[in-house]
Design a protein around this motif. Structure first.
Motif, PDB file in Angstrom:
ATOM      1  N   THR A   7       0.849  -1.183   0.000  1.00  0.00           N
ATOM      2  CA  THR A   7       0.000   0.000   0.000  1.00  0.00           C
ATOM      3  C   THR A   7       0.887   1.235   0.000  1.00  0.00           C
ATOM      4  N   LYS A  30      -7.345   2.830   6.074  1.00  0.00           N
ATOM      5  CA  LYS A  30      -7.570   3.413   4.758  1.00  0.00           C
ATOM      6  C   LYS A  30      -8.063   4.845   4.945  1.00  0.00           C
ATOM      7  N   ASP A  31      -8.078   5.592   3.858  1.00  0.00           N
ATOM      8  CA  ASP A  31      -8.446   7.013   3.905  1.00  0.00           C
ATOM      9  C   ASP A  31      -9.824   7.279   4.501  1.00  0.00           C
ATOM     10  N   HIS A  44      -3.761   5.214   4.220  1.00  0.00           N
ATOM     11  CA  HIS A  44      -3.366   4.681   2.914  1.00  0.00           C
ATOM     12  C   HIS A  44      -4.616   4.507   2.064  1.00  0.00           C
ATOM     13  N   GLN A  45      -4.406   4.299   0.769  1.00  0.00           N
ATOM     14  CA  GLN A  45      -5.531   4.283  -0.147  1.00  0.00           C
ATOM     15  C   GLN A  45      -5.868   2.890  -0.650  1.00  0.00           C
ATOM     16  N   LYS A  46      -4.924   2.263  -1.310  1.00  0.00           N
ATOM     17  CA  LYS A  46      -5.226   0.957  -1.875  1.00  0.00           C
ATOM     18  C   LYS A  46      -4.835  -0.144  -0.915  1.00  0.00           C
ATOM     19  N   ASN A  47      -5.375  -1.301  -1.175  1.00  0.00           N
ATOM     20  CA  ASN A  47      -5.176  -2.422  -0.272  1.00  0.00           C
ATOM     21  C   ASN A  47      -5.031  -3.692  -1.085  1.00  0.00           C
ATOM     22  N   GLY A  83      -8.543  -2.147   5.637  1.00  0.00           N
ATOM     23  CA  GLY A  83      -7.222  -1.525   5.611  1.00  0.00           C
ATOM     24  C   GLY A  83      -6.800  -1.078   6.992  1.00  0.00           C
ATOM     25  N   HIS A  84      -7.387  -1.692   8.040  1.00  0.00           N
ATOM     26  CA  HIS A  84      -7.166  -1.236   9.412  1.00  0.00           C
ATOM     27  C   HIS A  84      -6.557  -2.341  10.276  1.00  0.00           C
TER      28      HIS A  84
END
Length: 122
Positions: A7, A30-31, A44-47, A83-84
């Motif tokens: 990521t 994630k955002d 972060h954005q992508k996963n 994403g956490h």
């Protein structure tokens, strides 16, 4: 080594470094993190999780590599869906919380927006 997760860091909460220093942990989200948590997180954005993370895998962050010493029960699911997760740099061989990824106890370098966080299979 085979890359199984990657990521890009998109933002750093104003208090993430303070939280790392006082608690020895980094929170990844994630955002879309809740507003009350954003200031403590690396966002972060992508996963892209292609395979489950396991003890013994390697996490690269801030130009440094850390051996993974314990994986909480929900780390892979949470990372893939939300994403956490929480990164704990304490070397524990048993996860204290279900969403914690424990890494060898080492100094954690500062990170910058645009850098990558990557996990490799050995």
């Amino acid at each position: 080594m085979e890359k199984i997760y990657e990521t890009n860091i998109t933002d750093l909460g104003d208090r993430y470094q303070e939280f790392l220093t006082s608690q020895g942990m980094v929170v990844l989200f994630k955002d879309n993190a809740p507003d009350e948590l954003k200031e403590y997180c690396i966002l972060h954005q992508k996963n892209n999780l292609s395979e489950e993370i396991e003890t013994g895998d390697i996490l690269r962050m801030g130009g440094k590599e850390y051996k993974i010493t314990a994986v909480g029960d929900v780390v892979n699911g949470n990372l893939d869906k939300l994403g956490h997760i929480t990164l704990k740099f304490d070397g524990n061989d048993t996860a204290e919380m279900k969403g914690s990824l424990h890494l060898e106890e080492e100094e954690v370098p500062s990170v910058n927006i645009g850098e990558k966080i990557v996990v490799f299979k050995e």
